[in-house]
Design an enzyme around this catalytic site. Structure first.
Site, mmCIF file in Angstrom:
data_model
loop_
_atom_site.group_PDB
_atom_site.id
_atom_site.type_symbol
_atom_site.label_atom_id
_atom_site.label_comp_id
_atom_site.label_asym_id
_atom_site.label_seq_id
_atom_site.Cartn_x
_atom_site.Cartn_y
_atom_site.Cartn_z
ATOM 1 N N ARG A 255 -27.396 45.468 31.976
ATOM 2 C CA ARG A 255 -28.295 45.375 30.830
ATOM 3 C C ARG A 255 -29.628 44.799 31.303
ATOM 4 N NH1 ARG A 255 -29.040 40.873 27.940
ATOM 5 N NH2 ARG A 255 -26.928 40.058 28.099
ATOM 6 N N HIS A 259 -29.875 40.884 25.170
ATOM 7 C CA HIS A 259 -28.703 41.319 24.400
ATOM 8 C C HIS A 259 -29.153 41.995 23.108
ATOM 9 C CE1 HIS A 259 -24.709 41.306 22.659
ATOM 10 N NE2 HIS A 259 -25.178 40.660 21.609
ATOM 11 N N TYR A 268 -30.863 32.481 31.077
ATOM 12 C CA TYR A 268 -29.566 32.470 31.758
ATOM 13 C C TYR A 268 -29.469 33.449 32.925
ATOM 14 C CZ TYR A 268 -28.851 36.424 28.515
ATOM 15 O OH TYR A 268 -28.988 37.593 27.797
#
Length: 376
Positions: A255, A259, A268
């Site tokens: 990805r 998200h 992160y």
């Protein structure tokens, strides 16, 4: 069928074709024009995805879950399906929806908040996206059990991410699919992140290890290789049509974006990790292969880019033209037949909305000054 130990890759990151004794025959008909069509689809859906992201940033959509980086996994598998197959997806499979005939504007209706369903599932052979993580695996398996009872040879295909494999719904679906030899393909897009949790934290081994415990064969493939995805999906579909039951595909991809547009992946994710996956970009990989074979000429590239620009323009115009529905229409499609409880709720909601009416024609209060001064 060989199990997941073989990491299937037919195009390496540089675009070089890798021969395969097991899968070359499966994709023997995927010639230059067919690959160019897959390339076009990937470029178009990426452009649609970027436009939808821009629309959200501009306040035209409430939210958007980007698919950036997962184009090969979605287009390669979606284009392997027949019209009578049925798809159950999560909220990120815009590319699969595109292959099923969903229009650009229908992709964003829900995210603009003007409807509870962006398209008619039976018209395109794809259920509207499931937001509850993993629930669609049960829906797909139930549908597949129905296919088997009907004696048909169509297949149910369920898409989910790596995070969903930790949900009980997915495990329960695999129990039923294996027990009843349901014609269902479990297509897991392992994009490395379940929101901010890396896949290695929830699964020390490969995700393709898990279904074998249920008696379901699995394939682990390069999800950024559209040709490998297409071959694996065709193989799993053929197995299901032959009555041999379910297959699990782990498409290893990444990805590239957040998200959802409400997420900040810089909190992160290591930039070096992101950069390494840029080198495996699925569109650039196929473009390199097509240019090396002379299929992707400058003229062909120009046609592809024009199609992508037109799709983005169609999406933007269609999105901005979407009108807010009348409030009471939320009750229209809940039941197929009139329902007294629903009618009571509709009436109560209508009264509630009337309380916000700027005019006071609905207020019937009479002040009797000749009696006791009370209002009635």
């Amino acid at each position: 069928m060989s199990k997941h130990q073989e990491f299937l890759q037919l195009l390496d990151p540089s675009g070089e074709r890798i021969p395969s004794a097991d899968y070359d025959a499966v994709i023997a008909d995927v010639d230059g024009p067919a690959l160019l069509a897959l390339y076009r689809d990937m470029v178009v859906i990426r452009r649609i995805d970027l436009e939808a992201t821009a629309l959200q940033r501009q306040g035209e959509l409430a939210l958007w879950p980007p698919l950036l980086g997962q184009e090969a996994a979605q287009i390669g598998s979606g284009r392997a399906l027949r019209a009578d197959d049925f798809v159950f997806s999560s909220y990120r499979e815009h590319g699969v929806a595109f292959t099923r005939g969903v229009t650009p504007v229908d992709l964003v209706r829900v995210w603009r908040g003007v409807t509870a369903s962006g398209w008619d599932p039976y018209t395109v052979g794809m259920a509207t996206p499931q937001v509850i993580i993993g629930a669609q695996a049960l829906h797909a398996t139930g549908y597949a059990m129905g296919i088997r009872r009907d004696g048909a040879d169509s297949v149910a295909v369920v898409y989910f991410g790596d995070g969903a494999t930790s949900e009980g719904d997915v495990s329960e679906a695999m129990v039923f699919a294996a027990s009843f030899q349901a014609p269902v393909v479990f297509f897991c897009q392992n994009n490395q992140w379940a929101i901010s949790e890396p896949v290695g934290l929830q699964s020390p081994g490969t995700l393709a290890d898990r279904p074998t415990g249920f008696g379901i064969p699995s394939l682990r493939i390069d999800g950024n290789d559209v040709l490998a995805v297409h071959a694996a999906t065709r193989t799993a579909l053929a197995r299901a049509r032959a009555g041999d039951g379910p297959t699990f595909i782990e498409a290893v991809t990444y990805r590239m974006g957040p998200h959802t547009t409400a997420d900040d992946p810089t909190r992160y994710r290591d930039p070096a990790d992101l950069e390494s996956w840029h080198a495996r970009d699925p569109i650039a990989r196929l473009a390199a292969h097509l240019r090396s074979t002379g299929v992707l000429t400058d003229e062909a590239e120009e046609r592809v880019q024009r199609a992508a620009t037109a799709a983005a323009a169609e999406l933007r115009a269609g999105c901005l033209a979407l009108a807010d529905p009348e409030p009471l229409t939320m009750f229209d499609e809940v039941y197929a037949e009139p329902h007294p409880e629903l009618e009571r709720q509709r009436a109560e909601y209508a009264d509630y909305l009337a309380g916000f009416d700027d005019s006071d024609t609905h207020i019937d209060i009479h002040i009797d000054t000749h009696d006791d001064g009370g209002a009635r």
